[in-house]
Motif scaffolding. Structure first.
Motif: not given
Length: 98
Positions: A12, A14, A22, A58-59
């Motif tokens: 993915t 991120v 990014n 999430t991080d």
């Protein structure tokens, strides 16, 4: 990158909110272990292994060094290769009895 994908990693893109950059993230979770490679470029990447409970999907940029089983920074091919060559985490071997 293809070897990571063939090894069960999901890819993915991120965004690091702190640096506003990014990165391509390769992540797999297997038997309670989270393995992640964050590629900023060919020459800058971070790879780490932590217990799944210690990872924040999430991080993925924030990793507590006291909780990591292994981590490495450097060129993408180098850190990804080192992660793939690691032995299974203790208690996670395919060949261990159940």
């Amino acid at each position: 990158m293809k070897l990571l994908l063939r090894s069960g990693f999901q890819r993915t893109v991120v965004r690091d909110r702190f640096t506003c950059v990014n990165a391509v993230m390769f992540r797999r979770v297997w038997r309670g272990t989270n393995e992640t490679v964050l590629a900023y470029s060919e020459s800058e990447a971070l790879a780490y292994r932590v217990a799944e409970a210690d990872a924040d999907p999430t991080d993925p940029f924030v990793v507590d060094p006291d909780l990591t089983m292994w981590q490495c920074g450097g060129e993408f091919l180098d850190v990804a290769g080192q992660l793939l060559e690691l032995p299974a985490a203790p208690g996670h071997s395919t060949f261990e009895g159940k």
